[in-house]
Write a protein that holds these residues in place. Structure first.
Motif, PDB file in Angstrom:
ATOM      1  N   LEU A 152       1.122   6.894  -6.899  1.00  7.82           N
ATOM      2  CA  LEU A 152       0.067   7.972  -7.548  1.00  7.82           C
ATOM      3  C   LEU A 152       0.624   9.479  -7.431  1.00  7.82           C
ATOM      4  O   LEU A 152      -0.165   9.996  -7.830  1.00  7.82           O
ATOM      5  CB  LEU A 152      -1.065   6.911  -6.546  1.00  7.82           C
ATOM      6  CG  LEU A 152      -1.593   5.966  -6.835  1.00  7.82           C
ATOM      7  CD1 LEU A 152      -2.841   5.538  -6.082  1.00  7.82           C
ATOM      8  CD2 LEU A 152      -2.439   5.840  -8.200  1.00  7.82           C
TER       9      LEU A 152
ATOM     10  N   LEU B  42       0.256  10.078   2.158  1.00  6.79           N
ATOM     11  CA  LEU B  42      -0.722   8.160   3.043  1.00  6.79           C
ATOM     12  C   LEU B  42       1.062   7.540   2.436  1.00  6.79           C
ATOM     13  O   LEU B  42       1.550   6.289   3.751  1.00  6.79           O
ATOM     14  CB  LEU B  42      -1.656   8.402   2.003  1.00  6.79           C
ATOM     15  CG  LEU B  42      -1.894   6.429   2.426  1.00  6.79           C
ATOM     16  CD1 LEU B  42      -2.458   6.600   3.721  1.00  6.79           C
ATOM     17  CD2 LEU B  42      -2.786   6.106   1.067  1.00  6.79           C
ATOM     18  N   GLY B  43       1.798   7.483   1.256  1.00  8.11           N
ATOM     19  CA  GLY B  43       3.142   6.545   0.924  1.00  8.11           C
ATOM     20  C   GLY B  43       4.057   6.549   1.907  1.00  8.11           C
ATOM     21  O   GLY B  43       3.855   5.268   2.381  1.00  8.11           O
TER      22      GLY B  43
ATOM     23  N   ALA C 228       0.460   4.362  -3.234  1.00  3.87           N
ATOM     24  CA  ALA C 228      -0.042   5.259  -2.996  1.00  3.87           C
ATOM     25  C   ALA C 228       1.387   6.262  -2.777  1.00  3.87           C
ATOM     26  O   ALA C 228       0.789   8.021  -4.100  1.00  3.87           O
ATOM     27  CB  ALA C 228       0.149   5.690  -1.178  1.00  3.87           C
TER      28      ALA C 228
ATOM     29  N   PHE D 143      -1.377  10.935  -1.808  1.00  5.06           N
ATOM     30  CA  PHE D 143      -1.326   9.914  -1.564  1.00  5.06           C
ATOM     31  C   PHE D 143       0.211  10.049  -0.744  1.00  5.06           C
ATOM     32  O   PHE D 143       0.544   8.472  -0.449  1.00  5.06           O
ATOM     33  CB  PHE D 143      -1.661   9.080  -3.105  1.00  5.06           C
ATOM     34  CG  PHE D 143      -2.945   8.431  -3.605  1.00  5.06           C
ATOM     35  CD1 PHE D 143      -3.294   7.643  -2.970  1.00  5.06           C
ATOM     36  CD2 PHE D 143      -3.481   9.442  -4.318  1.00  5.06           C
ATOM     37  CE1 PHE D 143      -4.268   7.184  -2.924  1.00  5.06           C
ATOM     38  CE2 PHE D 143      -5.045   8.638  -4.220  1.00  5.06           C
ATOM     39  CZ  PHE D 143      -4.794   7.198  -4.096  1.00  5.06           C
TER      40      PHE D 143
ATOM     41  N   ALA E  69       0.714  -1.324  -0.220  1.00  6.28           N
ATOM     42  CA  ALA E  69       0.069   0.245  -0.144  1.00  6.28           C
ATOM     43  C   ALA E  69       1.572   1.136  -0.179  1.00  6.28           C
ATOM     44  O   ALA E  69       0.944   2.125  -0.951  1.00  6.28           O
ATOM     45  CB  ALA E  69      -1.177  -0.069   0.966  1.00  6.28           C
TER      46      ALA E  69
END
Length: 211
Positions: free
Chosen positions: A20, A55-56, A17, A52, A13
């Motif tokens: 993206l 989040l990554g 992320a 994103f 994930a």
């Protein structure tokens, strides 16, 4: 869910992320103040892409927390410092990401609303604010240190994880310098980072205790 399973999920994930972020981010010409530039900065794509990115980086913390537990069973301890530096670095970098998301978007919206593209000059002022730049640079340097520590920790582990950790380590080390590149370099780095995360997830041994 087992420690191995959620560690793998967190790595995959995190990689997707972060990939993206450059894929979704608009890439207008930022050398000239134009309506196209203002529109790109005021777009939802600008916000979503940066979310994103945050989040990554944030997902690396639970991923490395799980990796630390897994490697601890093999007597490898460098992952502890990798976790600490990643957590701190990602937190500091996220502050700057937040300013870029909402500060730049607000300036761009004002420029479009007032028909004054001269307001876009304030974007560079926001980006280069001394405290903001210092915190961002410190955060990304800590992520580079984390990359080295992750590489060392995985090199001390079994052979499969040893080689899988190299792309992730390089990806973390290059997080800072890739920001000075163009869209092609940024997207290439995103693929490298994502590939590193996926490779570590795949190479993570399946035998560990339940969390």
């Amino acid at each position: 869910m087992t420690t191995v399973r959620w560690t793998r999920v967190a790595f995959v994930a995190a990689g997707l992320a972060f990939l993206l972020f450059p894929l979704l981010r608009p890439w207008p010409d930022e050398t000239v103040a134009t309506a196209e530039l203002a529109t790109a900065f005021a777009s939802d794509r600008w916000v979503v892409a940066h979310l994103f990115g945050i989040l990554g980086l944030a997902l690396l913390a639970p991923a490395l927390l799980g990796l630390r537990a897994i490697l601890a069973q093999a007597g490898v301890g460098a992952a502890t410092w990798a976790l600490v530096t990643t957590w701190t670095g990602a937190g500091l970098a996220a502050l700057y990401f937040g300013a870029e998301i909402f500060g730049i978007r607000t300036i761009a919206e004002a420029a479009l609303r007032d028909g004054d593209l001269g307001l876009l000059a304030d974007i560079e002022v926001l980006r280069m604010q001394p405290w903001a730049v210092t915190l961002f640079a410190t955060g990304l340097l800590l992520l580079a240190v984390a990359g080295v520590l992750v590489g060392v920790a995985l090199w001390r582990a079994d052979t499969r994880m040893r080689w899988a950790g190299i792309p992730l380590a390089i990806g973390l080390v290059l997080v800072l310098p890739q920001f000075f590149g163009g869209p092609e370099l940024r997207i290439t780095h995103g693929f490298l980072f994502a590939a590193g995360c996926v490779l570590v997830a795949v190479a993570t041994p399946s035998r560990t205790a339940r969390a």
